[in-house]
Scaffold this active site. Structure first.
Site, PDB file in Angstrom:
ATOM      1  N   GLY A 118      23.728 -61.598  39.947  1.00  0.00           N
ATOM      2  CA  GLY A 118      24.442 -62.013  41.150  1.00  0.00           C
ATOM      3  C   GLY A 118      25.844 -61.441  41.218  1.00  0.00           C
ATOM      4  N   CYS A 119      26.517 -61.398  40.085  1.00  0.00           N
ATOM      5  CA  CYS A 119      27.888 -60.881  40.045  1.00  0.00           C
ATOM      6  C   CYS A 119      27.913 -59.373  40.271  1.00  0.00           C
ATOM      7  CB  CYS A 119      28.546 -61.243  38.716  1.00  0.00           C
ATOM      8  SG  CYS A 119      28.654 -63.040  38.483  1.00  0.00           S
ATOM      9  N   THR A 120      26.914 -58.678  39.759  1.00  0.00           N
ATOM     10  CA  THR A 120      26.808 -57.237  39.990  1.00  0.00           C
ATOM     11  C   THR A 120      26.569 -56.971  41.469  1.00  0.00           C
ATOM     12  OG1 THR A 120      25.983 -56.849  37.753  1.00  0.00           O
ATOM     13  CG2 THR A 120      25.512 -55.144  39.400  1.00  0.00           C
TER      14      THR A 120
END
Length: 153
Positions: A42-44
């Site tokens: 999700g952060c990527t």
């Protein structure tokens, strides 16, 4: 917890692009987005979405900066691996996430733990929070932030 209309805390942070920013007086509009962990799915995706819109943010005079508790070395590796066009700030000591209220109790599979809440703040050049998004869902978020930033400018 900092909300819309509040002044950002008067702290200077160092970013991976070599800049130092005073959050209370950034000198230009600033998108400060908090995310849990470098190189997680999700952060990527969120970093890639902000990167895809980096030129649009830049043309609008807005700097985009991500914040997590990962160390600078991890941030640099993350930026290199995905060719990210956003700056990242390391909040290893937690002072930034504590000030913004994004270090929160979470729960997964019945286990409670402390972690970073995905949140984004649009901060004006004068250090006032123009818009705050809490409990962010990644799909479409970067575009929503860009739209809000353009209309606030």
């Amino acid at each position: 917890m900092i909300g819309e209309g509040d002044k950002a805390p008067g702290m200077t942070v160092a970013a991976t692009d070599g800049s130092n920013m005073n959050l209370a007086a950034p000198g230009q509009s600033l998108v400060l987005y908090f995310y849990p962990k470098d190189d997680s799915s999700g952060c990527t995706r969120e970093a890639q979405d902000f990167t895809a819109l980096a030129d649009d943010f830049r043309k609008a005079g807005i700097k985009v900066v991500g914040v997590s508790r990962d160390p600078m070395k991890a941030h640099e590796k993350f930026i290199g691996k995905y060719a990210l066009a956003v700056s990242l700030v390391s909040d290893e000591d937690g002072r930034i996430s504590e000030a913004f209220g994004t270090w929160v109790e979470k729960s997964m599979y019945g286990r409670k733990y402390m972690g970073m809440e995905r949140a984004t703040y649009l901060i004006g050049a004068d250090g006032r929070v123009l818009k705050a998004w809490r409990k962010v869902k990644v799909p479409g978020h970067a575009q929503e932030v860009l739209n809000a930033a353009k209309s606030a400018a």
